[in-house]
Design an enzyme around this catalytic site. Structure first.
Site, mmCIF file in Angstrom:
data_model
loop_
_atom_site.group_PDB
_atom_site.id
_atom_site.type_symbol
_atom_site.label_atom_id
_atom_site.label_comp_id
_atom_site.label_asym_id
_atom_site.label_seq_id
_atom_site.Cartn_x
_atom_site.Cartn_y
_atom_site.Cartn_z
ATOM 1 N N GLU A 148 0.410 -0.925 -0.436
ATOM 2 C CA GLU A 148 -0.451 -0.004 -0.138
ATOM 3 C C GLU A 148 0.894 1.181 0.025
ATOM 4 O O GLU A 148 1.711 1.377 0.155
ATOM 5 C CB GLU A 148 -0.934 0.287 1.266
ATOM 6 C CG GLU A 148 -2.351 -0.479 0.804
ATOM 7 C CD GLU A 148 -3.253 0.397 0.318
ATOM 8 O OE1 GLU A 148 -2.593 1.011 -0.470
ATOM 9 O OE2 GLU A 148 -4.363 0.437 0.464
ATOM 10 N N ASP A 177 -5.053 4.732 5.767
ATOM 11 C CA ASP A 177 -5.508 5.898 6.604
ATOM 12 C C ASP A 177 -6.267 5.920 7.740
ATOM 13 O O ASP A 177 -5.834 4.686 8.167
ATOM 14 C CB ASP A 177 -6.196 6.489 5.216
ATOM 15 C CG ASP A 177 -6.619 8.055 5.875
ATOM 16 O OD1 ASP A 177 -6.696 8.073 7.014
ATOM 17 O OD2 ASP A 177 -6.968 8.873 5.309
ATOM 18 N N LYS A 232 -1.324 6.406 9.084
ATOM 19 C CA LYS A 232 -1.881 8.020 9.698
ATOM 20 C C LYS A 232 -2.137 7.162 11.185
ATOM 21 O O LYS A 232 -3.650 6.411 11.030
ATOM 22 C CB LYS A 232 -3.283 8.530 8.959
ATOM 23 C CG LYS A 232 -2.266 9.134 7.742
ATOM 24 C CD LYS A 232 -3.744 9.825 7.478
ATOM 25 C CE LYS A 232 -3.218 10.549 5.715
ATOM 26 N NZ LYS A 232 -4.624 11.146 5.119
ATOM 27 N N VAL A 245 -1.524 13.872 1.720
ATOM 28 C CA VAL A 245 -0.284 14.417 1.822
ATOM 29 C C VAL A 245 -0.122 13.543 0.256
ATOM 30 O O VAL A 245 -1.115 12.532 -0.384
ATOM 31 C CB VAL A 245 0.940 13.199 2.318
ATOM 32 C CG1 VAL A 245 1.290 14.010 3.390
ATOM 33 C CG2 VAL A 245 0.322 11.937 2.184
ATOM 34 N N ASP A 251 -1.720 11.061 -4.905
ATOM 35 C CA ASP A 251 -1.927 11.611 -5.447
ATOM 36 C C ASP A 251 -2.851 12.545 -5.658
ATOM 37 O O ASP A 251 -4.055 12.377 -3.983
ATOM 38 C CB ASP A 251 -3.149 11.701 -6.939
ATOM 39 C CG ASP A 251 -4.103 10.785 -6.790
ATOM 40 O OD1 ASP A 251 -3.748 9.555 -5.872
ATOM 41 O OD2 ASP A 251 -4.728 10.804 -7.338
ATOM 42 N N ARG A 276 1.796 11.868 -8.396
ATOM 43 C CA ARG A 276 2.262 10.466 -7.874
ATOM 44 C C ARG A 276 3.706 10.591 -8.650
ATOM 45 O O ARG A 276 4.389 9.877 -8.387
ATOM 46 C CB ARG A 276 1.636 9.867 -8.401
ATOM 47 C CG ARG A 276 0.012 9.743 -8.477
ATOM 48 C CD ARG A 276 -0.768 8.114 -9.271
ATOM 49 N NE ARG A 276 -2.008 8.385 -9.525
ATOM 50 C CZ ARG A 276 -2.442 7.829 -8.487
ATOM 51 N NH1 ARG A 276 -1.787 7.066 -7.142
ATOM 52 N NH2 ARG A 276 -4.040 7.956 -8.235
HETATM 53 P P1 5GP Z 1 -8.149 4.119 4.173
HETATM 54 O O1 5GP Z 1 -9.169 3.166 3.149
HETATM 55 O O2 5GP Z 1 -7.189 3.317 4.770
HETATM 56 O O3 5GP Z 1 -8.921 4.826 4.415
HETATM 57 O O4 5GP Z 1 -7.635 5.031 2.685
HETATM 58 C C1 5GP Z 1 -6.388 3.893 1.968
HETATM 59 C C2 5GP Z 1 -6.589 4.698 0.465
HETATM 60 O O5 5GP Z 1 -6.910 6.127 1.180
HETATM 61 C C3 5GP Z 1 -5.331 4.994 0.251
HETATM 62 O O6 5GP Z 1 -4.999 4.049 -0.777
HETATM 63 C C4 5GP Z 1 -4.566 6.428 -0.962
HETATM 64 O O7 5GP Z 1 -5.567 6.116 -2.058
HETATM 65 C C5 5GP Z 1 -5.693 7.058 -0.462
HETATM 66 N N1 5GP Z 1 -5.337 8.427 0.427
HETATM 67 C C6 5GP Z 1 -5.549 8.311 1.959
HETATM 68 N N2 5GP Z 1 -4.612 9.386 3.127
HETATM 69 C C7 5GP Z 1 -4.162 10.041 1.891
HETATM 70 C C8 5GP Z 1 -3.412 11.352 1.806
HETATM 71 O O8 5GP Z 1 -3.053 11.833 2.530
HETATM 72 N N3 5GP Z 1 -2.953 11.050 0.459
HETATM 73 C C9 5GP Z 1 -3.694 11.027 -0.047
HETATM 74 N N4 5GP Z 1 -3.278 10.963 -1.818
HETATM 75 N N5 5GP Z 1 -4.112 9.542 -0.566
HETATM 76 C C10 5GP Z 1 -4.747 9.170 0.273
#
Ligand code: 5GP
Length: 181
Positions: A103, A107, A135, A157, A163, A169
């Site tokens: 990954e 997040d 995070k 970020v 992106d 990217r």
């Molecule tokens: P999660 O499902 O853990 O909440 O989020 C994962 C996905 O959200 C990551 O693979 C990414 O695509 C997107 N994402 C989460 N935080 C960020 C961030 O700070 N910047 C960007 N560009 N994408 C994020």
């Protein structure tokens, strides 16, 4: 001087320099080489964000593994949504296999949880994850995140595969959303 860039309508400020990211990737690769030497996993890269990290990591991996890709989507602009879609599905047999998910960022963990459920359902013997960034303050699951390059605060970020609406990217450094933008 602080380096500031513009992507679409937003400004981003330099947050993690390239050298620090490269060092974190070397550390993760060394851990993977130690843990997977004897029994290599199937490597599952999440598109699109993780391709840059995966490419950097794979150059340093010393065991031979099958590589596969999957594409889920939960993000719109700079916000995560509950609406998780499978855009490209799993096309490898994972039954009784060790799987290592690659990954770009963990997040809330929603994407990770969706992948774990999908892989467990298909009979994966072991599921681990290696992520370039995480995070911890946003993470909501009890599932362990096994290999983390760099822990970052709960701010948006870009760079190294991450992106903002398609852009950023290719940046070698990681940039954080600039508050004034
Ligand atoms: P999660 O499902 O853990 O909440 O989020 C994962 C996905 O959200 C990551 O693979 C990414 O695509 C997107 N994402 C989460 N935080 C960020 C961030 O700070 N910047 C960007 N560009 N994408 C994020």
């Amino acid at each position: 001087m602080n380096k500031i860039i513009q992507l679409h309508d937003k400004k981003f400020i330099l947050f993690i320099p390239e050298q620090e990211i490269d060092q974190a990737i070397r550390t993760v690769a060394a851990q993977l080489n130690k843990d997977y030497q004897e029994d290599p996993p199937l490597i599952l890269v999440t598109l699109n964000g993780a391709i840059v990290f995966a490419a950097d990591l794979l150059k340093q991996i010393q065991f031979s593994s099958v590589l596969s890709c999957i594409k889920l989507s939960s993000y719109q602009g700079t916000q995560s949504t509950d609406n998780m879609k499978t855009l490209i599905g799993l096309n490898e047999d994972v039954n009784n296999k060790r799987v290592l998910i690659i990954e770009d960022i963990v997040d809330t963990g929603k994407t990770y949880q969706t992948l774990v459920e999908l892989l467990a359902d298909k009979g994966a013997r072991e599921i681990r994850i290696a992520t370039l960034t995480m995070k911890p303050d946003a993470y909501k699951l009890d599932l362990p995140v096994h290999y983390v390059g760099i822990n970052i605060p709960d701010k948006f970020v870009v760079g190294r595969g991450l992106d903002y609406d398609g852009l950023g990217r290719n940046l070698n450094d990681i940039y954080q959303l600039y508050l004034d933008s």
